[in-house]
Design an enzyme around this catalytic site. Structure first.
Site, PDB file in Angstrom:
ATOM      1  N   GLU A  75       0.821  -1.223   0.000  1.00  0.00           N
ATOM      2  CA  GLU A  75       0.000   0.000   0.000  1.00  0.00           C
ATOM      3  C   GLU A  75       0.852   1.269   0.000  1.00  0.00           C
ATOM      4  O   GLU A  75       1.222   1.781   1.047  1.00  0.00           O
ATOM      5  CB  GLU A  75      -0.930   0.017   1.225  1.00  0.00           C
ATOM      6  CG  GLU A  75      -1.829   1.260   1.255  1.00  0.00           C
ATOM      7  CD  GLU A  75      -2.792   1.305   2.442  1.00  0.00           C
ATOM      8  OE1 GLU A  75      -2.747   0.420   3.309  1.00  0.00           O
ATOM      9  OE2 GLU A  75      -3.585   2.252   2.499  1.00  0.00           O
TER      10      GLU A  75
ATOM     11  N   LYS B 179      -2.502  -2.060  -3.103  1.00  0.00           N
ATOM     12  CA  LYS B 179      -3.543  -1.195  -2.533  1.00  0.00           C
ATOM     13  C   LYS B 179      -3.138   0.256  -2.765  1.00  0.00           C
ATOM     14  O   LYS B 179      -2.470   0.873  -1.935  1.00  0.00           O
ATOM     15  CB  LYS B 179      -3.707  -1.499  -1.038  1.00  0.00           C
ATOM     16  CG  LYS B 179      -4.735  -0.597  -0.340  1.00  0.00           C
ATOM     17  CD  LYS B 179      -5.168  -1.165   1.000  1.00  0.00           C
ATOM     18  CE  LYS B 179      -6.042  -0.185   1.759  1.00  0.00           C
ATOM     19  NZ  LYS B 179      -6.703  -0.782   2.926  1.00  0.00           N
TER      20      LYS B 179
HETATM   21  P1  13P Z   1      -9.467   4.217   4.169  1.00  0.00           P
HETATM   22  O1  13P Z   1     -10.287   3.459   3.167  1.00  0.00           O
HETATM   23  O2  13P Z   1     -10.262   4.805   5.283  1.00  0.00           O
HETATM   24  O3  13P Z   1      -8.506   5.161   3.517  1.00  0.00           O
HETATM   25  O4  13P Z   1      -8.558   3.139   4.919  1.00  0.00           O
HETATM   26  C1  13P Z   1      -7.975   2.154   4.184  1.00  0.00           C
HETATM   27  C2  13P Z   1      -6.704   1.765   4.801  1.00  0.00           C
HETATM   28  O5  13P Z   1      -6.495   0.629   5.144  1.00  0.00           O
HETATM   29  C3  13P Z   1      -5.678   2.775   4.961  1.00  0.00           C
HETATM   30  O6  13P Z   1      -4.471   2.163   5.288  1.00  0.00           O
END
Ligand code: 13P
Length: 344
Positions: A179, A224
């Site tokens: 991510e 992600k």
């Molecule tokens: P949000 O969808 O609230 O941005 O959170 C997703 C997430 O896991 C952020 O690390």
């Protein structure tokens, strides 16, 4: 038969399903609870999350996996059943957040930029999490758009850490969610969608290069990313169609087709915008990877409000959660329409 990393990654992005990010750290969940005036204790956090995980229809039909926080993966429901068992019974895979947070990155941009920590001892922690039932993990890197930012130092340090994390996960039989988030809540008024495009492209290029150097098998990861979207402070906001088109464009330019799936974060978008953007993108197929959601706020905000910390509101909280899960499940198939929101 033991499942391979690719089997798990494919299950995480199964058609019509996506991931619930319920891995808020103690500090973040306290902020969420503050907004509904509920004290954050181990029991209230358990009650809230138990409510979500016992939304059986939503979990079975639309939630392929749940990202947990360290406390939650060890917690039992009120009746003593481990929360992980409740998820597994619904066919939803338990996952775990393993980074230890974004810390100031030393150097000239240290007031703004961060590097995500958590590599020390990670091999041992992953082995324990695997025993506790986790089959995937998450590590979030934060890239901020501001004057002189992002720096190459920030993008590189974060990409390198993501790659070391991902390689350790795969060694442990755990699928890494990679991510790298270009955040939309920067303060920069010129942070428009094209700035986001350029920074997202740079970040993804660097991330995939580091994954290659670290020997990470792309077939066994889930990416992600953020969507390509204007910053919240920017006067020039882009249309939903433009967000969808530019996000697909940058992903096609940067993400190899060996990656089975991409599960977006919601990042501060409204619930419906996050759903609409995902649906528009899927309607632009065929695409080389599955595109789905890994939302925190955009899946939970309505449920949190409907619950309000009261046991008599659990059914209402579950209805709100089930609705968003269903809407996002449709968006993952490119089949969401605004009128479906009203029908509920
Ligand atoms: P949000 O969808 O609230 O941005 O959170 C997703 C997430 O896991 C952020 O690390």
């Amino acid at each position: 038969m033991t499942k391979t990393l690719a089997d798990i990654a494919n299950a995480m992005v199964a058609p019509g399903k996506g991931i619930l990010a319920a891995d808020e750290s103690s500090g973040t969940i306290k902020k969420r609870f503050d907004s509904i005036k509920v004290e954050s204790t181990a029991d209230t956090r358990r009650d809230y999350r138990e409510m979500l995980f016992r939304s059986t229809e939503a979990m079975k039909n639309h939630i392929s996996g749940v990202i947990l926080y360290d406390e939650t993966i060890r917690q039992k429901a009120k009746d003593g059943t481990p929360l992980v068992d409740i998820m597994n019974a619904a066919g939803s895979i338990p996952g775990i957040k393993v980074d230890t947070g974004a810390k100031a990155l030393p150097g000239p941009t240290s007031k703004i930029e961060t590097v995500t920590e958590g590599l020390d001892g990670l091999r041992e922690r992953l082995a324990e999490y695997h025993k506790l039932g986790a089959r995937f993990a998450k590590w979030r890197a934060v890239i901020t758009i501001a004057d002189g930012c992002p720096s190459h130092n920030c993008i590189h340090a974060n990409a390198h850490a993501l790659a070391r994390y991902a390689a350790l996960c795969q060694e442990a039989g755990i699928v890494p969610i990679v991510e790298p988030e270009v955040v939309m809540d920067g303060t920069h008024s010129t942070h428009d969608i094209d700035t986001c495009y350029d920074v997202t492209q740079w970040t993804l290029k660097e991330t995939f290069q580091e994954l290659y150097f670290a020997g990470v098998a792309l077939e066994g990861i889930v990416l992600k990313p953020n969507m390509v979207i204007a910053g919240q402070k920017c006067a020039k906001q882009a249309s939903a169609q433009e967000v969808a088109e530019k996000t697909i464009k940058v992903l096609k330019a940067c993400v190899p087709s060996a990656v089975p799936g991409i599960a977006f974060l919601s990042g501060g978008q409204s619930d419906e915008m996050a759903t609409e953007h995902l649906s528009l993108m899927n309607a632009m197929g065929p695409l080389p990877w599955r595109l789905t959601f890994s939302y925190g706020r955009a899946l939970q905000a309505a449920a949190l409000k409907a619950w309000g910390g009261k046991s008599e509101n659990v059914a209402a909280g579950q209805r709100a959660f089930a609705h968003r899960a269903r809407m996002n499940g449709l968006a993952a198939l490119g089949k969401w329409e605004p009128k479906l929101e009203k029908a509920a």
